[in-house]
Motif scaffolding. Sequence first.
Motif, PDB file in Angstrom:
ATOM      1  N   SER A 110      42.357  37.782  34.273  1.00 53.40           N
ATOM      2  CA  SER A 110      42.305  36.774  35.322  1.00 53.40           C
ATOM      3  C   SER A 110      42.392  35.391  34.680  1.00 53.40           C
ATOM      4  CB  SER A 110      41.000  36.907  36.102  1.00 53.40           C
ATOM      5  OG  SER A 110      39.902  36.649  35.256  1.00 53.40           O
ATOM      6  N   HIS A 111      42.492  34.376  35.506  1.00 58.12           N
ATOM      7  CA  HIS A 111      42.584  33.009  34.963  1.00 58.12           C
ATOM      8  C   HIS A 111      41.349  32.671  34.119  1.00 58.12           C
ATOM      9  CE1 HIS A 111      43.076  28.880  34.312  1.00 58.12           C
ATOM     10  NE2 HIS A 111      43.686  28.541  35.428  1.00 58.12           N
ATOM     11  N   PRO A 112      40.111  32.896  34.627  1.00 58.09           N
ATOM     12  CA  PRO A 112      38.947  32.631  33.770  1.00 58.09           C
ATOM     13  C   PRO A 112      38.925  33.532  32.530  1.00 58.09           C
ATOM     14  CG  PRO A 112      38.257  32.844  36.049  1.00 58.09           C
ATOM     15  CD  PRO A 112      39.694  33.240  35.987  1.00 58.09           C
ATOM     16  N   GLY A 113      39.412  34.755  32.662  1.00 62.09           N
ATOM     17  CA  GLY A 113      39.471  35.661  31.518  1.00 62.09           C
ATOM     18  C   GLY A 113      40.410  35.159  30.436  1.00 62.09           C
TER      19      GLY A 113
ATOM     20  N   THR B 117      37.406  43.633  28.264  1.00 61.38           N
ATOM     21  CA  THR B 117      36.601  44.597  29.024  1.00 61.38           C
ATOM     22  C   THR B 117      35.732  43.903  30.056  1.00 61.38           C
ATOM     23  OG1 THR B 117      36.576  46.056  27.107  1.00 61.38           O
ATOM     24  CG2 THR B 117      34.924  46.459  28.798  1.00 61.38           C
ATOM     25  N   LEU B 118      35.057  42.829  29.664  1.00 58.27           N
ATOM     26  CA  LEU B 118      34.215  42.099  30.619  1.00 58.27           C
ATOM     27  C   LEU B 118      35.034  41.520  31.762  1.00 58.27           C
ATOM     28  CD1 LEU B 118      31.644  40.257  28.337  1.00 58.27           C
ATOM     29  CD2 LEU B 118      31.212  42.093  29.960  1.00 58.27           C
ATOM     30  N   ASP B 119      36.238  41.064  31.481  1.00 60.41           N
ATOM     31  CA  ASP B 119      37.089  40.542  32.542  1.00 60.41           C
ATOM     32  C   ASP B 119      37.465  41.653  33.517  1.00 60.41           C
ATOM     33  OD1 ASP B 119      38.655  38.282  33.667  1.00 60.41           O
ATOM     34  OD2 ASP B 119      40.337  39.627  33.212  1.00 60.41           O
ATOM     35  N   ALA B 120      37.794  42.831  33.001  1.00 61.01           N
ATOM     36  CA  ALA B 120      38.152  43.955  33.868  1.00 61.01           C
ATOM     37  C   ALA B 120      36.967  44.381  34.731  1.00 61.01           C
ATOM     38  CB  ALA B 120      38.649  45.124  33.030  1.00 61.01           C
ATOM     39  N   VAL B 121      35.786  44.450  34.134  1.00 62.34           N
ATOM     40  CA  VAL B 121      34.584  44.815  34.886  1.00 62.34           C
ATOM     41  C   VAL B 121      34.289  43.756  35.947  1.00 62.34           C
ATOM     42  CG1 VAL B 121      32.074  45.095  34.708  1.00 62.34           C
ATOM     43  CG2 VAL B 121      33.584  46.219  33.069  1.00 62.34           C
ATOM     44  N   GLY B 122      34.427  42.497  35.585  1.00 63.14           N
ATOM     45  CA  GLY B 122      34.197  41.415  36.545  1.00 63.14           C
ATOM     46  C   GLY B 122      35.151  41.472  37.723  1.00 63.14           C
ATOM     47  N   ARG B 123      36.429  41.764  37.460  1.00 63.91           N
ATOM     48  CA  ARG B 123      37.392  41.882  38.553  1.00 63.91           C
ATOM     49  C   ARG B 123      37.047  43.070  39.442  1.00 63.91           C
ATOM     50  NH1 ARG B 123      42.327  43.132  36.894  1.00 63.91           N
ATOM     51  NH2 ARG B 123      41.753  43.370  34.726  1.00 63.91           N
ATOM     52  N   GLY B 124      36.573  44.159  38.862  1.00 64.89           N
ATOM     53  CA  GLY B 124      36.177  45.322  39.649  1.00 64.89           C
ATOM     54  C   GLY B 124      34.984  45.026  40.537  1.00 64.89           C
ATOM     55  N   VAL B 125      34.007  44.321  40.001  1.00 60.79           N
ATOM     56  CA  VAL B 125      32.822  43.949  40.785  1.00 60.79           C
ATOM     57  C   VAL B 125      33.221  43.039  41.938  1.00 60.79           C
ATOM     58  CG1 VAL B 125      30.663  42.632  40.707  1.00 60.79           C
ATOM     59  CG2 VAL B 125      31.179  44.292  38.917  1.00 60.79           C
ATOM     60  N   VAL B 126      34.088  42.082  41.661  1.00 58.14           N
ATOM     61  CA  VAL B 126      34.549  41.173  42.722  1.00 58.14           C
ATOM     62  C   VAL B 126      35.277  41.954  43.806  1.00 58.14           C
ATOM     63  CG1 VAL B 126      36.172  39.302  43.218  1.00 58.14           C
ATOM     64  CG2 VAL B 126      34.607  39.113  41.291  1.00 58.14           C
ATOM     65  N   ALA B 127      36.088  42.927  43.420  1.00 58.33           N
ATOM     66  CA  ALA B 127      36.821  43.732  44.404  1.00 58.33           C
ATOM     67  C   ALA B 127      35.863  44.538  45.280  1.00 58.33           C
ATOM     68  CB  ALA B 127      37.799  44.657  43.695  1.00 58.33           C
ATOM     69  N   VAL B 128      34.826  45.113  44.686  1.00 56.86           N
ATOM     70  CA  VAL B 128      33.850  45.888  45.466  1.00 56.86           C
ATOM     71  C   VAL B 128      33.094  44.980  46.425  1.00 56.86           C
ATOM     72  CG1 VAL B 128      31.687  47.193  45.295  1.00 56.86           C
ATOM     73  CG2 VAL B 128      33.610  47.742  43.792  1.00 56.86           C
ATOM     74  N   VAL B 129      32.668  43.811  45.948  1.00 56.23           N
ATOM     75  CA  VAL B 129      31.934  42.880  46.811  1.00 56.23           C
ATOM     76  C   VAL B 129      32.820  42.415  47.963  1.00 56.23           C
ATOM     77  CG1 VAL B 129      30.875  40.580  46.884  1.00 56.23           C
ATOM     78  CG2 VAL B 129      30.329  42.151  45.021  1.00 56.23           C
ATOM     79  N   ARG B 130      34.071  42.125  47.680  1.00 53.81           N
ATOM     80  CA  ARG B 130      34.987  41.727  48.763  1.00 53.81           C
ATOM     81  C   ARG B 130      35.146  42.840  49.779  1.00 53.81           C
ATOM     82  NH1 ARG B 130      39.836  38.728  45.501  1.00 53.81           N
ATOM     83  NH2 ARG B 130      38.746  36.756  45.208  1.00 53.81           N
TER      84      ARG B 130
END
Length: 88
Positions: free
Chosen positions: A18-21, A63-76
């Motif tokens: 992602s951009h922050p990643g 890895t942290l970026d991928a996990v963060g994107r997954g968490v954001v997707a679940v929350v959305r």
Amino acid sequence: MARLRSYWRWLGHLLRLSHPGRVVFIVALLVGVAGIVVARAHGDREGGSPLVVFALLLIGVVTLDAVGRGVVAVVRRLILGGGLRRHS
């Protein structure tokens, strides 16, 4: 400037950052390279150890970026979809 843009796109496309990643990846890259250069300037001869730590650092960022994107997707999905339902 074109090379910088192509590198930025490569980070987003190939590594799926992602951009922050991408920003964190570049900062980690610069800090790691600077650390290796400073260690060499002080005469430290550690073999491949700094490169291993550097590689682990970059893998951790991806890895942290991928996990963060997954968490954001679940929350959305929870917020917008009203729950964790599977569509069939």
